[in-house]
Design an enzyme around this catalytic site. Structure first.
Site, mmCIF file in Angstrom:
data_model
loop_
_atom_site.group_PDB
_atom_site.id
_atom_site.type_symbol
_atom_site.label_atom_id
_atom_site.label_comp_id
_atom_site.label_asym_id
_atom_site.label_seq_id
_atom_site.Cartn_x
_atom_site.Cartn_y
_atom_site.Cartn_z
ATOM 1 N N CYS A 96 -3.148 1.191 6.700
ATOM 2 C CA CYS A 96 -3.364 0.685 8.061
ATOM 3 C C CYS A 96 -3.861 1.811 8.950
ATOM 4 O O CYS A 96 -4.439 1.557 9.993
ATOM 5 C CB CYS A 96 -2.147 -0.021 8.626
ATOM 6 N N GLU A 103 4.669 -4.012 12.332
ATOM 7 C CA GLU A 103 3.712 -2.929 12.127
ATOM 8 C C GLU A 103 2.524 -3.566 11.403
ATOM 9 O O GLU A 103 2.659 -3.952 10.240
ATOM 10 C CB GLU A 103 4.402 -1.852 11.263
ATOM 11 N N GLU A 138 8.642 2.876 14.083
ATOM 12 C CA GLU A 138 9.518 3.330 12.998
ATOM 13 C C GLU A 138 9.305 4.814 12.805
ATOM 14 O O GLU A 138 8.502 5.428 13.481
ATOM 15 C CB GLU A 138 9.326 2.519 11.717
ATOM 16 N N ASN A 140 0.814 -1.229 0.000
ATOM 17 C CA ASN A 140 0.000 0.000 0.000
ATOM 18 C C ASN A 140 0.847 1.280 0.000
ATOM 19 O O ASN A 140 0.394 2.323 -0.437
ATOM 20 C CB ASN A 140 -1.006 -0.001 1.160
HETATM 21 C C1 UN1 Z 1 0.166 2.719 6.213
HETATM 22 O O1 UN1 Z 1 -1.033 2.871 6.130
HETATM 23 O O2 UN1 Z 1 0.648 1.578 6.111
HETATM 24 O O3 UN1 Z 1 -0.143 8.219 8.078
HETATM 25 C C2 UN1 Z 1 1.116 3.835 6.359
HETATM 26 C C3 UN1 Z 1 -0.388 7.831 6.941
HETATM 27 C C4 UN1 Z 1 0.754 7.613 5.977
HETATM 28 C C5 UN1 Z 1 1.378 6.287 6.197
HETATM 29 C C6 UN1 Z 1 0.440 5.154 6.294
HETATM 30 N N1 UN1 Z 1 1.709 8.668 6.135
HETATM 31 O O4 UN1 Z 1 -1.523 7.600 6.587
#
Ligand code: UN1
Length: 496
Positions: free
Chosen positions: A286, A252, A466, A154
Site C-alpha cells: 500500500c 488501513e 498502527e 502482502n
Molecule cells: C503495506 O504496504 O501494507 O513501509 C505495509 C513499508 C513497509 C510496510 C508496508 N514497512 O513499505
C-alpha cells in the site's frame, strides 16, 4: 512431491477442524503446481467459537500485569528471530516476494514484538492536578476486550504482528482472520506465540474467506473492535457494519503514493528509489511508489535511466537469490494489472516498457508480469489515480515544486509521499503540504519503521494509526480516575 499438510483453526489453545469440514488449497504463486498447505474455510460457527474463547480468556488476561504479558511477547519475538530463515522461506513460497523482502517482513514482526514488550513497562497514562486540595486525578489505559483482526496477504507476518502485539500488551484478547492467500505465515506466528506461553484463548486464529469468516467476525456482537488492512471498498463496508454494531474500527486501506523528483535531485539516487519503491514486492504494497512526478528539466534523463534499470530487473521465483522481483499473488491480481495496462493504453499514456504477462517456460507456472512504465501520464488518467497493486508505474511531468505538490495531492488516497531534492527548503515545503500520513526525503515511499505511527489520510485510513505508541491508542481506551481523600463532600467549581 510430498503430501500437503492440513492445517486447522486455533481456538481456545487447541488446533481444531472447521465445523463445516471445508478446506482450501493454498498455492505457491511462483509455481502453482506446489500446494503450500490445505487450510480451513471457516464459517460463522467457527468464528463464534473463537470469539467465545477470546471473551472468556479476556476475564483473566486483562488482570495479568502488563510487564508479565510483555515477557511472553518478548519471548515470542526472540523465537521468531531464531526461526527467521525458515519463516522467510515459507513466506516466499506462499506469497511470492523475494527472500530479502520476506526476511524483512519477519524482522518487522520481531521488531514489533520487542517494541511492544517494552511498552509493557510503560503504557503511560497521565497524572494531572485535581481541582480540590485533597483530591488526585489520573487517566489509565484500559483494554477494549475482544479485538477482531483481518489482515492482508502482502505482509503476511508483519501486519498480523502490528495488530496482535499491541492488542495483547494492552490486555485485549484477539481473533485473527488472515488473508486467504497467505494463512501459513500467520499460522507460524500464532504457533510461536502459543509456544512462548500465551494462555489459551488469548489469541485465536480462524482461516477462511472474507465474505464468510471475515463478515462473521465483523458482525459478532461480542467483538469490541475491528482492525482491518486491505482494500478501500472492503474497509468502507466494514466501517458500516462496525457503525451499526457499535464497534471501534481501525482501517488501513489503499494508496497511490508519489515520488517527487525535483530539478536539483541526485538523479541516480532518485532512480534507485523509484525502482525499489515502484517494483519492490512487485508493486504490491500500500506504500508502493506508483507515481513519479518529475520536473521537466530532468524528465528525459530520469525516464531513460528509470526504464533502463526497470527493464534489467530479474523476475522469477523469489527463492532464487539472483531474482529481484517475484510474481503477483494470484490470477485475479494478474488480471487486474492487465486490465489497467489496457486502460492506460486507451487513455493515451505512452508505454515505455513492459505491459505483458510473462508466460515463457521459466514463468509459465506462476503469475508473473513484466515491469511496466507509462510516461507522459496525465494526472487525471485512471492509471494515475487508482490503486493497481502491481508492477506498473506512471511517470507524470511537472513544471515546478508547487505543481508537483498539487498533482501529488490530487488523488483520493494519502498514505505516503516522498521528494528527491538537495534543497532543504523544498523538502520542508513538501513535508508540510503533501497530505499523507508518511513522508520521506531522498528515499522512496516504502520502508516505514515499526516505532513510528503508520497510516494515512483521506481514503487511506479513518484517523487511527498502527505501529509506534500510536497503536496503543488504537487498542486501548482511557479511564479517567478521581480519588478524593478529604473524607468529605468537596464540590468542583463547576458544580457550585
Ligand atoms: C503495506 O504496504 O501494507 O513501509 C505495509 C513499508 C513497509 C510496510 C508496508 N514497512 O513499505
Amino acid at each position: 512431491m510430498t503430501v500437503p499438510k492440513i492445517y486447522k483453526n486455533y481456538i481456545n489453545g487447541e488446533w481444531v477442524e472447521p465445523r463445516s469440514g471445508q478446506f482450501q488449497e493454498n498455492l505457491n504463486p511462483a509455481a502453482t503446481q506446489e500446494v503450500i498447505g490445505i487450510f480451513p474455510q471457516s464459517d460463522a460457527s467457527d468464528v463464534a467459537a473463537a470469539v467465545d474463547a477470546a471473551a472468556e480468556a479476556f476475564r483473566r488476561w486483562r488482570l495479568v500485569p502488563a510487564p508479565r504479558r510483555a515477557e511472553i511477547l518478548l519471548r515470542a519475538a526472540q523465537m521468531l528471530a531464531e526461526r527467521k530463515e525458515n519463516l522467510a522461506g515459507d513466506m516466499t513460497r506462499e506469497m511470492g516476494k523475494i527472500l530479502v523482502e520476506t526476511r524483512g517482513d519477519v524482522q518487522e514482526a520481531i521488531d514489533m514484538g520487542f517494541f511492544m514488550a517494552g511498552e509493557g513497562r510503560r503504557l503511560y497514562g497521565q497524572t494531572t492536578p485535581a481541582e480540590m486540595p485533597h483530591k488526585f486525578a489520573m487517566s489509565l489505559r484500559m483494554p477494549l476486550g475482544v479485538c477482531g483482526l483481518i489482515t492482508p496477504w502482502n505482509f503476511p507476518m508483519a501486519i498480523p504482528s502490528w495488530k496482535i502485539f499491541p492488542a495483547l500488551v494492552c490486555g485485549n484478547t484477539v481473533v485473527i482472520k488472515p488473508a486467504e492467500d497467505t494463512p501459513l505465515s500467520c499460522y507460524h506466528f500464532v504457533q510461536t506465540l502459543a509456544e512462548a506461553g500465551l494462555p489459551r484463548g488469548v489469541v485465536n486464529l480462524v482461516a477462511g474467506a472474507g465474505e464468510e469468516a471475515g463478515e462473521a467476525l465483523v458482525a459478532h456482537p461480542a467483538v469490541r473492535m475491528i482492525s482491518f488492512t486491505g482494500s478501500t471498498a472492503v474497509g468502507r463496508h466494514i466501517a458500516e457494519v462496525c457503525a451499526r454494531t457499535g464497534k471501534r474500527c481501525h482501517l488501513e486501506m489503499g494508496g497511490k503514493n508519489a515520488i517527487l523528483v525535483m530539478d536539483d535531485a541526485d538523479l541516480e539516487l532518485a532512480v534507485d528509489g523509484a525502482v525499489w519503491g515502484g517494483f519492490g514486492t512487485t508493486g504490491q504494497r500500500c506504500t508502493a511508489s506508483s507515481r513519479m512526478i518529475v520536473h521537466k528539466a530532468v524528465y528525459r534523463d530520469f525516464l531513460n535511466q528509470f526504464v533502463e534499470r526497470a527493464q534489467a530487473l530479474k523476475i522469477g521465483n523469489g527463492l532464487d537469490p539472483t531474482v529481484q522481483m517475484g510474481p503477483l499473488i494470484n490470477r485475479q491480481q494478474l488480471e487486474k494489472v492487465r486490465k489497467y495496462i489496457q486502460i492506460g493504453l486507451n487513455e493515451g499514456a505512452r508505454l515505455l516498457c513492459g505491459g505483458q504477462v510473462l508466460d515463457g517456460p521459466e514463468h509459465a507456472s506462476g503469475f508473473f508480469h513484466e515491469v511496466t512504465v507509462f510516461a507522459d501520464v496525465d494526472p487525471k488518467m485512471r492509471i494515475a489515480r487508482e490503486e493497481i497493486f502491481g508492477p506498473v508505474v506512471s511517470v507524470i511531468p511537472c513544471q515546478d515544486l508547487e505543481s508537483a505538490i498539487e498533482i501529488g495531492n490530487d488523488v483520493p488516497y494519502g498514505l505516503s509521499a516522498s521528494i528527491y531534492t538537495q534543497d532543504v527548503n523544498n523538502a520542508f515545503v513538501a513535508m508540510r503540504d503533501l497530505d499523507t500520513g508518511i513522508f520521506y526525503v531522498n528515499a522512496p515511499t516504502i520502508g516505514a519503521e515499526i516505532h513510528l505511527p503508520f497510516g494515512g489520510t483521506k481514503n487511506t485510513g479513518n484517523g487511527h494509526r498502527e505501529a509506534g505508541v500510536a497503536a496503543l491508542d488504537t487498542f486501548s481506551e482511557w479511564k479517567s480516575v478521581y480519588i478524593d481523600y478529604s473524607g468529605k463532600l468537596q464540590r468542583a467549581q463547576i458544580d457550585l
